[in-house]
Motif scaffolding. Structure first.
Motif, mmCIF file in Angstrom:
data_model
loop_
_atom_site.group_PDB
_atom_site.id
_atom_site.type_symbol
_atom_site.label_atom_id
_atom_site.label_comp_id
_atom_site.label_asym_id
_atom_site.label_seq_id
_atom_site.Cartn_x
_atom_site.Cartn_y
_atom_site.Cartn_z
ATOM 1 N N HIS A 87 -10.662 8.236 0.253
ATOM 2 C CA HIS A 87 -10.387 6.892 -0.254
ATOM 3 C C HIS A 87 -11.393 5.846 0.195
ATOM 4 O O HIS A 87 -11.114 4.653 0.108
ATOM 5 C CB HIS A 87 -8.980 6.459 0.201
ATOM 6 N N ASP A 90 -12.108 3.000 -2.055
ATOM 7 C CA ASP A 90 -10.984 2.123 -2.393
ATOM 8 C C ASP A 90 -10.632 1.137 -1.283
ATOM 9 O O ASP A 90 -9.620 0.441 -1.366
ATOM 10 C CB ASP A 90 -9.727 2.964 -2.677
ATOM 11 N N SER A 95 -4.801 -2.864 -6.260
ATOM 12 C CA SER A 95 -4.032 -2.136 -7.265
ATOM 13 C C SER A 95 -3.682 -3.085 -8.412
ATOM 14 O O SER A 95 -3.948 -4.294 -8.351
ATOM 15 C CB SER A 95 -2.758 -1.563 -6.648
ATOM 16 N N GLU A 101 -5.261 -0.759 -2.592
ATOM 17 C CA GLU A 101 -5.105 0.626 -3.045
ATOM 18 C C GLU A 101 -4.750 1.547 -1.885
ATOM 19 O O GLU A 101 -4.066 2.539 -2.065
ATOM 20 C CB GLU A 101 -6.394 1.133 -3.711
#
Length: 132
Positions: A87, A90, A95, A101
């Motif tokens: 991730h 991110d 989101s 996120e």
């Protein structure tokens, strides 16, 4: 109202570790994707079994309150590795609903880190060791 820190710590242990167990159980026998990611970056595939330590062993120890501080530290570092491996793109992404996120990973990681600093509390199998 009287405070009950030990009950709060028990709830935190059950919540953080209990919810992570679902992720670990879902990965039982299904490490192909993780091992593929590791191979892509030149890490031996056997390291993928560390997922079981992070998502099964450490949470079980946290729930029962055995060496909770040590298990929480292992859990925390496992979440950091997951964040960086899967991730990292991110980290600053939002989101659709406006949250980060990676907020779930952060909740797991910092919930475990809180338990590292506090210990399990008195509602645990083991309370006398430095790692409890």
């Amino acid at each position: 109202m009287k405070k009950n820190t030990d009950l709060g710590l028990l709830l935190l242990r059950i919540t953080v570790a209990g919810l992570m167990l679902f992720h670990g159980v879902a990965k039982l026998g299904h490490l192909d994707g993780i091992q593929g990611m590791l191979s892509d970056i030149g890490v031996p595939q056997i390291v993928g079994y560390g997922v079981y330590v992070t998502e099964l062993v450490a949470p079980i120890l946290m729930i029962i309150g055995f060496r909770t501080r040590l298990a929480s530290l292992v859990f925390f570092f496992g979440m950091v590795v997951a964040l960086l491996m899967k991730h990292s793109g991110d980290i600053f992404a939002l989101s659709r609903t406006g949250g980060l996120e990676i907020e779930l990973i952060l909740l797991y990681a910092f919930g475990a880190l809180a338990l590292f600093f506090t210990g399990a509390g008195k509602y645990a199998i083991s309370t006398k060791n430095i790692w409890d």
